[in-house]
Motif scaffolding. Structure first.
Motif, short mmCIF file in Angstrom:
data_model
loop_
_atom_site.label_atom_id
_atom_site.label_comp_id
_atom_site.label_asym_id
_atom_site.label_seq_id
_atom_site.Cartn_x
_atom_site.Cartn_y
_atom_site.Cartn_z
N CYS A 177 0.83 -1.20 0.00
CA CYS A 177 0.00 0.00 0.00
C CYS A 177 0.87 1.26 0.00
CB CYS A 177 -0.92 -0.01 1.22
SG CYS A 177 -2.12 1.33 1.28
N LYS A 200 0.94 3.99 -3.13
CA LYS A 200 0.53 5.39 -2.98
C LYS A 200 1.67 6.33 -3.33
CE LYS A 200 -2.51 6.46 0.15
NZ LYS A 200 -3.64 6.96 -0.70
N HIS A 204 -6.67 10.83 0.55
CA HIS A 204 -5.58 10.76 -0.43
C HIS A 204 -5.08 12.16 -0.79
CE1 HIS A 204 -3.17 9.03 -3.66
NE2 HIS A 204 -3.63 9.98 -4.45
N LEU A 234 -3.81 3.64 -8.94
CA LEU A 234 -3.90 2.94 -7.66
C LEU A 234 -4.94 1.83 -7.76
CD1 LEU A 234 -3.85 5.97 -5.18
CD2 LEU A 234 -2.08 4.24 -5.43
N HIS A 279 -5.79 2.52 1.38
CA HIS A 279 -5.63 3.79 0.65
C HIS A 279 -6.61 4.85 1.11
CE1 HIS A 279 -2.44 2.76 -2.09
NE2 HIS A 279 -3.04 1.64 -2.41
#
Length: 305
Positions: free
Chosen positions: A36, A40, A257, A51, A251
């Motif tokens: 992960c 990212k 994000h 992603l 995420h």
């Protein structure tokens, strides 16, 4: 010694050519966390990287890193390799660095040569070794109960073009907070955001060393009790040091994000460094006014990040 995870195409390098390094534990790091984190951060290097999430949109976020490498904490040695990077990410189980390496890291931080992001930490973790936490275990909290400290967030927005951009792109969510902030005395107990990330960083108040040296940007309250506060995002006021709410559990949603993107980009390009430049320009301008300097031309420009 380090392994390259992602590198921008030669014709698409950031003009700043900023390089990032992940310090991780090859033996203890959960694979799901490591994957992960790498995914990212790769999205901050490669514009065309997608992603593995159907809900996250990243094409509008311009990459700001030119290269992403990783290295097991056991291979850092005396830390000389750190000179090759501009921003460091330490993972949950990155730990037990040598005294030589910690001294090297402290020097790079205190001279403002690098930025560093802590993605939590466990058992003699790097933030503990550097003296930023009084406990070797950096705790967790729930991502569905995340709160912004809007008073401190506003301080960053006021001096950051990067955070201004984040604010306007997410103004529907943030303005909901802002309107209630203006109308309610005790905003901390009333506004929460669900980041759709089950677990996030949650540093206990008593474990933060010299709390007055940090901007508290995000936090959580256990049972809505202000006496049981834990901090999710802490930004050092003097150095490019950040405790990130996100540490690789998942995420999260679009708001989380874009908050991560803004935080890391701000830390790397605007935090502290611009302040030093501005202080220099202020002193130089005052010297000109006092006729201590003559024949000085001021040229200003905006760099495209």
């Amino acid at each position: 010694m380090s392994t390259t995870i992602a590198e921008a195409k030669e014709d698409n390098h950031s003009i700043n050519n900023k390089k990032a390094l992940i310090i991780y534990n090859a033996k203890l790091e959960p694979e799901i966390f490591q994957n992960c984190i790498e995914q990212k951060l790769t999205s901050f290097v490669k514009k065309d990287f997608q992603l593995p999430s159907l809900t996250l949109q990243t094409s509008h976020l311009k990459p700001f890193l030119s290269k992403l490498d990783k290295i097991p904490c056991g291979l850092l040695g005396n830390g000389e390799i750190l000179d090759n990077y501009d921003i460091i990410f330490t993972t949950l189980y990155a730990q037990n660095l040598s005294n030589y390496c910690i001294t090297k890291l402290k020097n790079l931080i205190e001279t403002k040569r690098i930025a560093i992001v802590f993605l939590r930490g466990d058992k003699k973790c790097i933030p503990y070794q550097l003296g930023y936490s009084t406990n070797s275990f950096i705790n967790w909290t729930y991502g569905k109960e995340f709160r912004l400290n809007f008073e401190n967030v506003t301080k960053i927005i006021d001096k950051s073009s990067i955070f201004k951009d984040f604010y306007f792109k997410n103004n529907k969510i943030i303005n909901q907070f802002n309107s209630k902030y203006n109308n309610e005395q005790n905003i901390k107990l009333n506004i929460t955001y669900n980041l759709q990330d089950e677990y996030i960083c949650g540093i206990l108040k008593e474990n933060v060393k010299n709390l007055n040296e940090w901007y508290d940007l995000g936090f959580n309250l256990t049972n809505n009790n202000e006496k049981q506060i834990c901090y999710c995002i802490l930004l050092h006021k003097e150095y490019k040091v950040l405790f990130s709410h996100w540490y690789g559990y998942s995420h999260g949603n679009q708001f989380s994000h874009e908050l991560i993107y803004a935080l890391y980009k701000y830390l790397l390009f605007e935090h502290v460094s611009n302040q030093n430049v501005q202080n220099f320009m202020d002193k130089l301008f005052k010297s000109c006014l006092n006729e201590k300097l003559t024949d000085v031309t001021f040229i200003t420009y905006e760099e495209d990040y």
